[in-house]
Design a protein around this motif. Sequence first.
Motif, PDB file in Angstrom:
ATOM      1  N   VAL A 206      -8.578   9.707  13.584  1.00  0.00           N
ATOM      2  CA  VAL A 206      -8.220   9.496  14.349  1.00  0.00           C
ATOM      3  C   VAL A 206      -7.008   7.934  14.018  1.00  0.00           C
ATOM      4  O   VAL A 206      -6.119   8.107  13.910  1.00  0.00           O
ATOM      5  N   ASP A 207      -7.835   7.126  14.476  1.00  0.00           N
ATOM      6  CA  ASP A 207      -7.953   5.578  14.044  1.00  0.00           C
ATOM      7  C   ASP A 207      -7.080   5.428  12.876  1.00  0.00           C
ATOM      8  O   ASP A 207      -6.321   4.567  12.266  1.00  0.00           O
ATOM      9  N   ILE A 208      -7.875   6.234  11.837  1.00  0.00           N
ATOM     10  CA  ILE A 208      -7.590   5.655  10.351  1.00  0.00           C
ATOM     11  C   ILE A 208      -5.898   6.781   9.354  1.00  0.00           C
ATOM     12  O   ILE A 208      -5.353   6.235   9.175  1.00  0.00           O
ATOM     13  N   GLY A 209      -6.833   8.200   9.965  1.00  0.00           N
ATOM     14  CA  GLY A 209      -5.365   8.883   9.278  1.00  0.00           C
ATOM     15  C   GLY A 209      -4.400   9.306  10.115  1.00  0.00           C
ATOM     16  O   GLY A 209      -4.091   9.017   9.165  1.00  0.00           O
ATOM     17  N   VAL A 210      -4.658   9.174  11.459  1.00  0.00           N
ATOM     18  CA  VAL A 210      -3.786   9.557  11.993  1.00  0.00           C
ATOM     19  C   VAL A 210      -2.741   8.624  11.902  1.00  0.00           C
ATOM     20  O   VAL A 210      -1.531   8.518  12.210  1.00  0.00           O
ATOM     21  N   VAL A 211      -2.922   7.523  12.211  1.00  0.00           N
ATOM     22  CA  VAL A 211      -2.273   6.321  12.129  1.00  0.00           C
ATOM     23  C   VAL A 211      -1.607   5.233  10.966  1.00  0.00           C
ATOM     24  O   VAL A 211      -0.324   5.383  10.971  1.00  0.00           O
ATOM     25  N   ALA A 212      -2.566   5.976  10.010  1.00  0.00           N
ATOM     26  CA  ALA A 212      -1.623   5.740   8.950  1.00  0.00           C
ATOM     27  C   ALA A 212      -0.551   7.065   8.499  1.00  0.00           C
ATOM     28  O   ALA A 212       0.586   6.577   8.030  1.00  0.00           O
ATOM     29  N   ALA A 213      -0.984   8.347   9.373  1.00  0.00           N
ATOM     30  CA  ALA A 213       0.558   9.287   8.671  1.00  0.00           C
ATOM     31  C   ALA A 213       1.326   8.355   9.920  1.00  0.00           C
ATOM     32  O   ALA A 213       2.557   9.474   9.446  1.00  0.00           O
ATOM     33  N   SER A 214       0.966   8.197  11.114  1.00  0.00           N
ATOM     34  CA  SER A 214       2.319   8.363  11.754  1.00  0.00           C
ATOM     35  C   SER A 214       3.022   6.873  11.170  1.00  0.00           C
ATOM     36  O   SER A 214       3.864   7.346  11.268  1.00  0.00           O
ATOM     37  N   CYS A 215       2.387   5.971  10.488  1.00  0.00           N
ATOM     38  CA  CYS A 215       3.135   4.419   9.826  1.00  0.00           C
ATOM     39  C   CYS A 215       4.030   5.477   8.801  1.00  0.00           C
ATOM     40  O   CYS A 215       4.909   4.950   8.631  1.00  0.00           O
ATOM     41  N   PHE A 216       3.600   6.152   8.291  1.00  0.00           N
ATOM     42  CA  PHE A 216       3.788   7.182   7.187  1.00  0.00           C
ATOM     43  C   PHE A 216       5.092   7.601   7.561  1.00  0.00           C
ATOM     44  O   PHE A 216       6.671   7.306   6.618  1.00  0.00           O
ATOM     45  N   MET A 217       4.746   8.571   8.408  1.00  0.00           N
ATOM     46  CA  MET A 217       6.726   8.963   9.058  1.00  0.00           C
ATOM     47  C   MET A 217       6.999   8.157   9.892  1.00  0.00           C
ATOM     48  O   MET A 217       8.039   8.670   9.102  1.00  0.00           O
ATOM     49  N   LEU A 218       7.152   7.257  10.119  1.00  0.00           N
ATOM     50  CA  LEU A 218       8.072   6.405  10.927  1.00  0.00           C
ATOM     51  C   LEU A 218       8.868   5.624   9.896  1.00  0.00           C
ATOM     52  O   LEU A 218       9.493   5.311   9.517  1.00  0.00           O
ATOM     53  N   ILE A 219       7.925   5.868   8.485  1.00  0.00           N
ATOM     54  CA  ILE A 219       8.832   4.604   7.425  1.00  0.00           C
ATOM     55  C   ILE A 219       9.783   5.703   6.826  1.00  0.00           C
ATOM     56  O   ILE A 219      11.176   5.327   6.454  1.00  0.00           O
ATOM     57  N   LEU A 220       8.740   7.301   6.162  1.00  0.00           N
ATOM     58  CA  LEU A 220       9.943   8.224   5.936  1.00  0.00           C
ATOM     59  C   LEU A 220      11.647   7.841   7.270  1.00  0.00           C
ATOM     60  O   LEU A 220      12.721   8.688   6.201  1.00  0.00           O
ATOM     61  N   LEU A 221      11.256   8.450   8.244  1.00  0.00           N
ATOM     62  CA  LEU A 221      12.308   8.132   8.834  1.00  0.00           C
ATOM     63  C   LEU A 221      12.793   7.032   9.569  1.00  0.00           C
ATOM     64  O   LEU A 221      14.718   7.255   8.980  1.00  0.00           O
ATOM     65  N   SER A 222      12.922   5.795   9.120  1.00  0.00           N
ATOM     66  CA  SER A 222      13.712   4.843   8.794  1.00  0.00           C
ATOM     67  C   SER A 222      14.842   5.762   7.266  1.00  0.00           C
ATOM     68  O   SER A 222      15.994   4.594   8.042  1.00  0.00           O
ATOM     69  N   TYR A 223      13.315   5.325   6.309  1.00  0.00           N
ATOM     70  CA  TYR A 223      14.303   5.730   5.318  1.00  0.00           C
ATOM     71  C   TYR A 223      15.310   6.579   4.501  1.00  0.00           C
ATOM     72  O   TYR A 223      16.346   6.728   4.233  1.00  0.00           O
TER      73      TYR A 223
END
Length: 315
Positions: A206-223
């Motif tokens: 939860v703390d690493i995998g999901v947070v990292a995946a969420s940040c990655f998705m936010l970055i992709l959404l921004s781009y």
Amino acid sequence: MRKTKNTSLDTVVTDFILLGLPHPQNMRILLFLVFFIIYILTQLGNLLILLTVWADPKLHARPMYVLLGVLSFLDMWLSSVIVPRIILNFTPCSKAIPFGGCVAQLYAFHFLGSTQCFLYTLMAYDRYLAICQPLRYPMLMNGKLCTILVAGAWVAGSIHGSIQATLTFRLPYCGPNQVDYFICDIPAVLRLACADTTVNELVTFVDIGVVAASCFMLILLSYANIVHAILKIRTADGRRRAFSTCGSHLTVVTVYYVPCIFIYLRAGSKSPLDGAVAVFYTVITPFLNPLIYTLRNQEVKSALKRIAGGRGGCK
């Protein structure tokens, strides 16, 4: 669910043995030189970017390059936490690391790594504001807000590192003490625990995998929004400059997040690929960052030319 080991709890581990990266014995000298050269070039390259951003008024007045300077600083420290230990494994020196040293290394690795994760998200948000809302950008992303966001990333990273180190080392370790990895990291250390690790593996997920995946998705959404805005730019030169600036960041983000997610969403697994994948985002990415940002970023190259010409502080 991970079963408790039957090893006697009376035995307390006082140090760990890092087995390092698997390698043929006749490749030791070559690998030592390769990682040593990578480490030196990583430090020099990131130091060059850090000094360039600091010395050039045009760069350190812009949040994008302040964030780039912070990234270079993080890369220097992250590389220093990881690479010297890898190099040590190619020498006849002892591979032992004290228990406290293992705790410190795990904390530092996750503190710096998660701070970097949050920083990449901030960099994407900065580019989103600059390209999608250019008229409001000076108000939405000023120096004060940039400082607050960076400080928040450091605090969040420190909290994350503290949680992971505390949860990992609250468990009893009573032998064996051989860590089948090149650093003290959560999945490898948890395999040595003399207690059930289900909660730890869940928190890691939860703390690493999901947070990292969420940040990655936010970055992709921004781009996704950035690409849509870039395609509306009428001039070819404007589109080229925008794609060049964003392409550097997106390249770095991809080579960092994908391996990270691959490892920590599979915290309970043991794959021979894990070591190679981890080397990619802990060693290669900090090494590539200066190359990517200088070779693909015209403003950084121009700043380097101004500084080399002795005109860094004249404009």
